[in-house]
Scaffold this motif. Structure first.
Motif, mmCIF file in Angstrom:
data_model
loop_
_atom_site.group_PDB
_atom_site.id
_atom_site.type_symbol
_atom_site.label_atom_id
_atom_site.label_comp_id
_atom_site.label_asym_id
_atom_site.label_seq_id
_atom_site.Cartn_x
_atom_site.Cartn_y
_atom_site.Cartn_z
ATOM 1 N N VAL A 50 1.002 -1.240 0.020
ATOM 2 C CA VAL A 50 -0.460 0.058 0.120
ATOM 3 C C VAL A 50 0.750 1.333 0.196
ATOM 4 C CG1 VAL A 50 -1.671 1.377 1.165
ATOM 5 C CG2 VAL A 50 -1.828 -1.373 1.440
ATOM 6 N N ALA A 51 1.862 1.019 0.729
ATOM 7 C CA ALA A 51 2.649 2.201 0.911
ATOM 8 C C ALA A 51 3.299 2.578 -0.607
ATOM 9 C CB ALA A 51 3.827 1.961 1.561
ATOM 10 N N PHE A 52 3.755 1.504 -1.751
ATOM 11 C CA PHE A 52 3.894 2.459 -2.912
ATOM 12 C C PHE A 52 3.013 2.845 -3.241
ATOM 13 C CE2 PHE A 52 7.007 -1.723 -2.111
ATOM 14 C CZ PHE A 52 7.906 -0.734 -2.300
ATOM 15 N N TRP A 53 2.145 2.336 -3.435
ATOM 16 C CA TRP A 53 0.928 3.521 -4.030
ATOM 17 C C TRP A 53 0.440 4.734 -3.242
ATOM 18 C CZ3 TRP A 53 -1.064 2.220 -8.943
ATOM 19 C CH2 TRP A 53 -0.659 0.724 -8.912
ATOM 20 N N HIS A 59 -0.675 10.746 -1.040
ATOM 21 C CA HIS A 59 -2.017 10.765 -1.013
ATOM 22 C C HIS A 59 -1.642 9.316 0.029
ATOM 23 C CE1 HIS A 59 -5.856 11.604 0.446
ATOM 24 N NE2 HIS A 59 -6.153 10.515 0.581
ATOM 25 N N HIS A 60 -1.544 9.414 1.830
ATOM 26 C CA HIS A 60 -0.889 8.582 2.885
ATOM 27 C C HIS A 60 -2.045 8.377 4.010
ATOM 28 C CE1 HIS A 60 2.455 10.971 0.515
ATOM 29 N NE2 HIS A 60 3.328 9.837 0.947
ATOM 30 N N PRO A 61 -2.572 7.357 4.312
ATOM 31 C CA PRO A 61 -3.603 6.890 4.947
ATOM 32 C C PRO A 61 -2.802 6.907 6.317
ATOM 33 C CG PRO A 61 -2.006 5.125 4.643
ATOM 34 C CD PRO A 61 -1.614 5.956 3.916
ATOM 35 N N GLU A 62 -3.646 6.876 7.507
ATOM 36 C CA GLU A 62 -3.507 7.008 9.141
ATOM 37 C C GLU A 62 -3.759 5.607 8.975
ATOM 38 O OE1 GLU A 62 -6.881 9.722 10.795
ATOM 39 O OE2 GLU A 62 -6.356 11.356 9.158
ATOM 40 N N TRP A 63 -2.336 4.507 10.284
ATOM 41 C CA TRP A 63 -2.966 3.327 9.994
ATOM 42 C C TRP A 63 -2.547 2.993 11.363
ATOM 43 C CZ3 TRP A 63 -1.429 1.357 4.716
ATOM 44 C CH2 TRP A 63 0.394 1.459 4.621
ATOM 45 N N PHE A 64 -2.753 2.291 12.147
ATOM 46 C CA PHE A 64 -2.315 2.119 13.119
ATOM 47 C C PHE A 64 -2.752 -0.109 13.198
ATOM 48 C CE2 PHE A 64 -3.052 0.662 17.484
ATOM 49 C CZ PHE A 64 -2.311 0.792 18.310
ATOM 50 N N ASN A 65 -0.797 -0.316 13.326
ATOM 51 C CA ASN A 65 -0.736 -1.928 13.313
ATOM 52 C C ASN A 65 -0.345 -2.052 14.725
ATOM 53 O OD1 ASN A 65 1.977 -3.827 12.584
ATOM 54 N ND2 ASN A 65 0.256 -4.686 12.081
ATOM 55 N N VAL A 66 -1.357 -3.850 14.996
ATOM 56 C CA VAL A 66 -0.142 -4.458 15.934
ATOM 57 C C VAL A 66 -1.047 -5.848 15.968
ATOM 58 C CG1 VAL A 66 -1.439 -5.124 18.300
ATOM 59 C CG2 VAL A 66 -1.615 -2.934 17.767
ATOM 60 N N TYR A 67 0.874 -6.372 15.457
ATOM 61 C CA TYR A 67 0.498 -7.845 15.419
ATOM 62 C C TYR A 67 0.125 -8.075 13.758
ATOM 63 C CZ TYR A 67 0.868 -13.198 15.134
ATOM 64 O OH TYR A 67 0.538 -14.363 15.291
ATOM 65 N N LYS A 68 -1.654 -8.713 13.831
ATOM 66 C CA LYS A 68 -1.304 -9.034 12.367
ATOM 67 C C LYS A 68 -3.255 -8.749 12.283
ATOM 68 C CE LYS A 68 -4.372 -13.171 14.269
ATOM 69 N NZ LYS A 68 -4.279 -14.076 14.007
ATOM 70 N N LYS A 88 -10.179 5.537 -4.148
ATOM 71 C CA LYS A 88 -9.380 5.426 -5.063
ATOM 72 C C LYS A 88 -8.199 4.538 -3.823
ATOM 73 C CE LYS A 88 -5.343 6.391 -8.966
ATOM 74 N NZ LYS A 88 -4.891 7.512 -9.037
ATOM 75 N N LEU A 89 -7.395 5.040 -3.370
ATOM 76 C CA LEU A 89 -6.949 4.207 -2.547
ATOM 77 C C LEU A 89 -7.728 3.301 -1.553
ATOM 78 C CD1 LEU A 89 -3.622 4.077 -0.736
ATOM 79 C CD2 LEU A 89 -4.317 5.667 0.545
ATOM 80 N N MET A 93 -6.713 -0.665 -1.758
ATOM 81 C CA MET A 93 -6.191 -1.429 -0.043
ATOM 82 C C MET A 93 -7.001 -2.462 -0.196
ATOM 83 S SD MET A 93 -5.770 1.799 2.610
ATOM 84 C CE MET A 93 -4.758 2.256 3.072
ATOM 85 N N ASP A 94 -8.107 -2.436 -0.974
ATOM 86 C CA ASP A 94 -8.954 -4.125 -0.792
ATOM 87 C C ASP A 94 -8.484 -5.238 -1.910
ATOM 88 O OD1 ASP A 94 -10.906 -3.306 1.265
ATOM 89 O OD2 ASP A 94 -12.604 -2.123 -0.045
ATOM 90 N N ALA A 95 -8.180 -4.487 -3.304
ATOM 91 C CA ALA A 95 -7.601 -5.303 -3.681
ATOM 92 C C ALA A 95 -6.207 -5.789 -3.893
ATOM 93 C CB ALA A 95 -7.644 -4.423 -5.272
ATOM 94 N N LEU A 96 -5.565 -4.825 -2.869
ATOM 95 C CA LEU A 96 -3.542 -5.480 -2.365
ATOM 96 C C LEU A 96 -4.346 -6.606 -0.939
ATOM 97 C CD1 LEU A 96 -1.846 -2.365 -2.923
ATOM 98 C CD2 LEU A 96 -1.939 -4.528 -3.734
ATOM 99 N N ALA A 97 -5.687 -6.773 -0.438
ATOM 100 C CA ALA A 97 -5.820 -7.206 0.428
ATOM 101 C C ALA A 97 -6.358 -8.995 0.592
ATOM 102 C CB ALA A 97 -6.059 -6.809 1.117
#
Length: 105
Positions: A50-53, A59-68, A88-89, A93-97
């Motif tokens: 996602v970061a590459f796109w 256009h950068h997301p706000e995100w929070f990652n904990v383990y999985k 668009k983003l 994201m949905d397409a990449l997941a």
């Protein structure tokens, strides 16, 4: 120039996202979704893709990652709300997941 979504464009752009598990953020013109992956490596790998796109589209997301799990919030700061870039983003994201599933909070 990026513009805030009008009432006319909101429905067509946001309805498919809501059907895919995205939700409005309470008290804010933003959308959110939490992805749940098999493990940390899958979650982090998805974030990297996602970061590459996000960088390409500036256009950068706000995100929070904990383990999985990765919680995402999308809004366009320049317009203080949602823009077509957020939709668009979110679609990207949905397409990449394909192995991820949205989880209820």
């Amino acid at each position: 120039m990026t513009e805030r979504l009008s009432e006319e464009t909101r429905g067509p752009l946001l309805k498919p996202l809501f059907q895919a598990g995205w939700k409005m953020v309470d008290g804010r013109d933003a959308i959110t979704k939490t992805y749940h992956f098999n493990d940390f490596v899958d979650a982090f790998g998805w974030m990297t893709r996602v970061a590459f796109w996000a960088e390409k589209w500036n256009h950068h997301p706000e995100w929070f990652n904990v383990y999985k799990s990765v919680k995402v919030v999308l809004a366009t700061h320049d317009v203080n709300g949602l823009s077509a870039l957020d939709a668009k983003l979110a679609r990207k994201m949905d397409a990449l997941a394909p192995v991820a599933e949205a989880v209820e909070e």
